[in-house]
Design a protein around this motif. Structure first.
Motif, PDB file in Angstrom:
ATOM      1  N   GLY A 122       0.808  -1.221   0.000  1.00 54.92           N
ATOM      2  CA  GLY A 122       0.000   0.000   0.000  1.00 54.92           C
ATOM      3  C   GLY A 122       0.834   1.259   0.000  1.00 54.92           C
ATOM      4  O   GLY A 122       0.387   2.306  -0.485  1.00 54.92           O
ATOM      5  N   MET A 123       2.055   1.175   0.519  1.00 58.82           N
ATOM      6  CA  MET A 123       2.919   2.363   0.547  1.00 58.82           C
ATOM      7  C   MET A 123       3.367   2.781  -0.843  1.00 58.82           C
ATOM      8  O   MET A 123       3.774   3.925  -1.054  1.00 58.82           O
ATOM      9  N   VAL A 124       3.292   1.876  -1.821  1.00 61.75           N
ATOM     10  CA  VAL A 124       3.680   2.223  -3.193  1.00 61.75           C
ATOM     11  C   VAL A 124       2.786   3.334  -3.721  1.00 61.75           C
ATOM     12  O   VAL A 124       3.237   4.206  -4.478  1.00 61.75           O
ATOM     13  N   TYR A 125       1.528   3.336  -3.332  1.00 63.74           N
ATOM     14  CA  TYR A 125       0.585   4.344  -3.810  1.00 63.74           C
ATOM     15  C   TYR A 125       0.723   5.666  -3.061  1.00 63.74           C
ATOM     16  O   TYR A 125       0.047   6.632  -3.392  1.00 63.74           O
ATOM     17  N   LYS A 126       1.615   5.713  -2.060  1.00 66.22           N
ATOM     18  CA  LYS A 126       1.789   6.934  -1.276  1.00 66.22           C
ATOM     19  C   LYS A 126       3.144   7.581  -1.527  1.00 66.22           C
ATOM     20  O   LYS A 126       3.605   8.390  -0.726  1.00 66.22           O
ATOM     21  N   ARG A 127       3.771   7.232  -2.652  1.00 67.55           N
ATOM     22  CA  ARG A 127       5.119   7.749  -2.911  1.00 67.55           C
ATOM     23  C   ARG A 127       5.116   9.258  -3.131  1.00 67.55           C
ATOM     24  O   ARG A 127       6.154   9.900  -3.000  1.00 67.55           O
ATOM     25  N   ASP A 128       3.955   9.825  -3.480  1.00 67.99           N
ATOM     26  CA  ASP A 128       3.882  11.272  -3.689  1.00 67.99           C
ATOM     27  C   ASP A 128       3.688  12.040  -2.379  1.00 67.99           C
ATOM     28  O   ASP A 128       3.700  13.269  -2.391  1.00 67.99           O
ATOM     29  N   MET A 129       3.492  11.348  -1.282  1.00 70.74           N
ATOM     30  CA  MET A 129       3.337  12.013   0.004  1.00 70.74           C
ATOM     31  C   MET A 129       4.679  12.562   0.481  1.00 70.74           C
ATOM     32  O   MET A 129       5.739  12.138   0.029  1.00 70.74           O
ATOM     33  N   GLY A 130       4.622  13.517   1.390  1.00 64.98           N
ATOM     34  CA  GLY A 130       5.841  14.061   1.958  1.00 64.98           C
ATOM     35  C   GLY A 130       6.536  13.057   2.852  1.00 64.98           C
ATOM     36  O   GLY A 130       5.942  12.066   3.311  1.00 64.98           O
ATOM     37  N   ALA A 131       7.809  13.312   3.123  1.00 60.02           N
ATOM     38  CA  ALA A 131       8.590  12.376   3.937  1.00 60.02           C
ATOM     39  C   ALA A 131       8.033  12.266   5.353  1.00 60.02           C
ATOM     40  O   ALA A 131       8.017  11.180   5.935  1.00 60.02           O
TER      41      ALA A 131
ATOM     42  N   GLU B  65       4.917  12.613   6.257  1.00 57.49           N
ATOM     43  CA  GLU B  65       3.685  11.815   6.208  1.00 57.49           C
ATOM     44  C   GLU B  65       4.008  10.331   6.054  1.00 57.49           C
ATOM     45  O   GLU B  65       3.377   9.474   6.696  1.00 57.49           O
ATOM     46  N   LEU B  66       4.996  10.022   5.205  1.00 51.37           N
ATOM     47  CA  LEU B  66       5.407   8.617   5.075  1.00 51.37           C
ATOM     48  C   LEU B  66       5.942   8.077   6.395  1.00 51.37           C
ATOM     49  O   LEU B  66       5.636   6.948   6.789  1.00 51.37           O
ATOM     50  N   SER B  67       6.743   8.901   7.076  1.00 51.56           N
ATOM     51  CA  SER B  67       7.285   8.485   8.368  1.00 51.56           C
ATOM     52  C   SER B  67       6.166   8.241   9.375  1.00 51.56           C
ATOM     53  O   SER B  67       6.202   7.264  10.132  1.00 51.56           O
ATOM     54  N   GLU B  68       5.177   9.107   9.357  1.00 52.55           N
ATOM     55  CA  GLU B  68       4.080   8.940  10.319  1.00 52.55           C
ATOM     56  C   GLU B  68       3.286   7.678  10.032  1.00 52.55           C
ATOM     57  O   GLU B  68       2.852   6.984  10.965  1.00 52.55           O
ATOM     58  N   CYS B  69       3.095   7.356   8.737  1.00 48.66           N
ATOM     59  CA  CYS B  69       2.399   6.113   8.398  1.00 48.66           C
ATOM     60  C   CYS B  69       3.162   4.904   8.933  1.00 48.66           C
ATOM     61  O   CYS B  69       2.575   3.994   9.538  1.00 48.66           O
ATOM     62  N   VAL B  70       4.476   4.888   8.718  1.00 50.90           N
ATOM     63  CA  VAL B  70       5.285   3.751   9.186  1.00 50.90           C
ATOM     64  C   VAL B  70       5.311   3.684  10.704  1.00 50.90           C
ATOM     65  O   VAL B  70       5.160   2.603  11.299  1.00 50.90           O
ATOM     66  N   GLN B  71       5.473   4.835  11.352  1.00 56.59           N
ATOM     67  CA  GLN B  71       5.516   4.843  12.812  1.00 56.59           C
ATOM     68  C   GLN B  71       4.181   4.428  13.421  1.00 56.59           C
ATOM     69  O   GLN B  71       4.140   3.747  14.453  1.00 56.59           O
ATOM     70  N   ASP B  72       3.077   4.826  12.780  1.00 53.86           N
ATOM     71  CA  ASP B  72       1.761   4.379  13.253  1.00 53.86           C
ATOM     72  C   ASP B  72       1.635   2.865  13.143  1.00 53.86           C
ATOM     73  O   ASP B  72       1.089   2.199  14.044  1.00 53.86           O
ATOM     74  N   PHE B  73       2.122   2.321  12.030  1.00 53.54           N
ATOM     75  CA  PHE B  73       2.060   0.865  11.864  1.00 53.54           C
ATOM     76  C   PHE B  73       2.922   0.172  12.917  1.00 53.54           C
ATOM     77  O   PHE B  73       2.501  -0.834  13.508  1.00 53.54           O
ATOM     78  N   TYR B  74       4.119   0.688  13.158  1.00 56.53           N
ATOM     79  CA  TYR B  74       4.973   0.135  14.215  1.00 56.53           C
ATOM     80  C   TYR B  74       4.242   0.134  15.561  1.00 56.53           C
ATOM     81  O   TYR B  74       4.240  -0.866  16.286  1.00 56.53           O
ATOM     82  N   GLN B  75       3.638   1.270  15.888  1.00 58.18           N
ATOM     83  CA  GLN B  75       2.997   1.422  17.191  1.00 58.18           C
ATOM     84  C   GLN B  75       1.813   0.474  17.335  1.00 58.18           C
ATOM     85  O   GLN B  75       1.653  -0.198  18.374  1.00 58.18           O
ATOM     86  N   ASN B  76       0.979   0.398  16.294  1.00 61.66           N
ATOM     87  CA  ASN B  76      -0.205  -0.479  16.375  1.00 61.66           C
ATOM     88  C   ASN B  76       0.205  -1.944  16.476  1.00 61.66           C
ATOM     89  O   ASN B  76      -0.355  -2.702  17.280  1.00 61.66           O
ATOM     90  N   LEU B  77       1.186  -2.348  15.664  1.00 64.09           N
ATOM     91  CA  LEU B  77       1.624  -3.739  15.715  1.00 64.09           C
ATOM     92  C   LEU B  77       2.307  -4.048  17.042  1.00 64.09           C
ATOM     93  O   LEU B  77       2.099  -5.121  17.626  1.00 64.09           O
ATOM     94  N   SER B  78       3.085  -3.109  17.559  1.00 63.15           N
ATOM     95  CA  SER B  78       3.746  -3.331  18.849  1.00 63.15           C
ATOM     96  C   SER B  78       2.733  -3.472  19.969  1.00 63.15           C
ATOM     97  O   SER B  78       2.889  -4.325  20.861  1.00 63.15           O
TER      98      SER B  78
END
Length: 492
Positions: free
Chosen positions: A169-178, A180-193
């Protein structure tokens, strides 16, 4: 102590400014990742509330203006159609407000769907851009290693499906700012943790091990998409810090008060290993591996200090030595690597532990290099600027006595004479090159002129190739020719 006032950093300055006890980061304005995310969320929420209040005020003003414009039309007989028109206008305005609300609601920050994401990713082909992208060997190897690791983990299949769906799903977000991308990844880390904490109750070490493998799998697959993205100025910062370090090539180990004696073989070996490790950081793809390079570099630095001083190294000794190592190594893409670790590393690793401590010191070293001035090196600003411009060097002899003053003056005179000679030779070379180019141009013009004159002569006096000579003719009719010679015999 006065020599170190420009380099000394109190250890409390490495901690989060909120006083939570975790390590801070200059990229997060001195906050740790946890406090920075909370502060960022509050700021975004405040901005959303302000935008919502502005939208409501504009809507209210529009409604008041609309009502005032149509109050004068109350006496018209067509009341029912007007009521329908007003109802339709109200619906349109409410839809506009809902659109504004959706626009300011941070819906893009939530992770992608977990249920249908994995099934769709397996059955539905990706877009043309992602379909044409062939998986690299590192990505395939990371996937196999991740699957092998999850075989011994409870609900490992579900974890793999969620991670795969998120990375695709991150492939479709390549136009987002860095950010925003970082926040998406960090949110996923936090939820999975959080889910793993509930699953493995009391086993923090097990959770960290799973999260390390998750980070390795995800960042190997997303590396080309999120490292130094085009939406940032990371590349510009890389070039700036590289030029800055090159300009500071004259800084010596004594200026930084580095307690390291490179004449000792073991110390020299540790310095070379530290430089190698900090350069090797750029070849790694996983944030954890990049941090491991920084940690190994730091440990080699501590060993060099310990051998040189023959005692345990202190934090005050470590930071100047780290600055010296960075200046000697000039690591490639330094800012991009720091930003990549900051954005996509498991936040718990940056907040605590030796990895977080060494990384925070590296950020401080880079910030010190960017702001380095004469006062930091205990020299005047004029002398600092002379060194930076290359007009002087600390390696040039400095006279200290009257006897050595004349020798130093003579050496400086010779140096200036050599510089003047080199300048004169450079000017002469430029003149020779300029005249050579002029000669080449003149030759080209002369050749063109000769060709034009020859062509003009040929056009003015064309050759008659059909006229034959009378001597070659079979019918010689020229009475003026003398008779042919006849052979004569003379008697002996």
């Amino acid at each position: 102590m006065s020599q170190r006032r420009g380099i000394h950093v109190d250890q409390s300055e490495l901690l989060c400014k909120k006083g939570c006890g975790f390590y801070g980061n200059t990229a997060w304005q001195g906050l740790c990742s946890k406090c920075w995310r909370e502060e960022n969320q509050r700021e975004k929420q405040r901005q959303i509330q302000e935008d919502w209040a502005l939208a409501e005020r504009l809507q209210r003003e529009e409604e008041e203006a609309y009502a005032s414009r149509h109050q004068r039309a109350q006496s018209q007989p067509a009341i029912t159609p007007f009521n329908k028109f007003e109802e339709r206008k109200t619906k349109e305005k409410s839809s506009k407000v809902n659109t504004v609300t959706k626009f300011f609601t941070p819906s893009t920050k939530t992770p992608p769907k977990k249920d249908a994401g994995a099934a769709d990713a397996q059955s539905t082909p990706s877009s043309s851009s992602s379909a044409s992208r062939q998986p690299i060997p590192d990505s395939d190897r990371a996937t196999r290693e991740f699957i092998d690791f999850l075989k011994s983990v409870k609900s490992g299949r579900e974890i793999f499906k969620q991670c795969r769906a998120f990375t695709e799903g991150m492939v479709y977000k390549r136009d987002m700012g860095a950010d925003e991308l970082s926040e998406c990844v960090q949110d996923f880390y936090q939820n999975l943790s959080d889910r793993l904490q509930n699953q493995f109750k009391g086993s923090t070490e097990h959770v960290e091990r799973v999260m390390d493998e998750v980070e390795k799998y995800m960042m190997t697959r997303l590396y080309t998409e999120v490292f130094c993205p085009e939406t940032t100025d990371d590349e510009k910062k890389d070039l700036a810090i590289q030029k800055r370090i090159r300009d500071l090539h004259w800084v010596t180990i004594e200026m930084l008060c580095v307690p390291v004696d490179e004449e000792i073989p073991e110390v020299s070996d540790s310095v070379v290993k530290a430089i190698t490790d900090i350069i090797e950081m750029d070849s790694k793809q996983v944030p954890k591996d990049k941090l491991a390079c920084i940690t190994r570099c730091s440990k080699h630095i501590f060993n060099a200090i310990k051998v040189s001083k023959k005692e345990a190294a202190s934090a005050d000794d470590f930071l100047p030595t780290l600055i010296y190592i960075v200046l000697k190594a000039n690591p490639p893409r330094l800012q991009s690597n720091i930003q990549y670790i900051t954005r996509f590393c498991n936040p718990s690793r940056l907040m605590t532990g030796e990895d977080g401590y060494y990384f925070t010191n590296l950020c401080c070293a880079v910030a010190f290099i960017e702001k380095l001035d004469g006062q930091s090196l205990n020299m005047s600003s004029e002398e600092f600027e002379l060194y930076m411009s290359g007009q002087a060097s600390p390696n040039w002899p400095r006279p200290t006595t009257a006897s050595s003053s004349s020798a130093g003056s003579a050496a400086l005179t010779q140096v200036h004479s050599s510089l003047d000679l080199l300048t004169g030779l450079g000017e002469r070379q430029e003149r020779v090159v300029e005249k050579a180019r002029q000669l080449e141009s003149d030759l080209i013009d002369w050749t063109d002129e000769v060709e034009q004159k020859v062509q003009s002569a040929l056009e003015s006096f064309p050759l008659d190739t059909q006229t034959s000579s009378a001597i070659d003719s079979e019918n010689v009719e020229n009475e003026l020719l003398p008779p042919p010679l006849q052979p004569q015999v003379f008697a002996g």
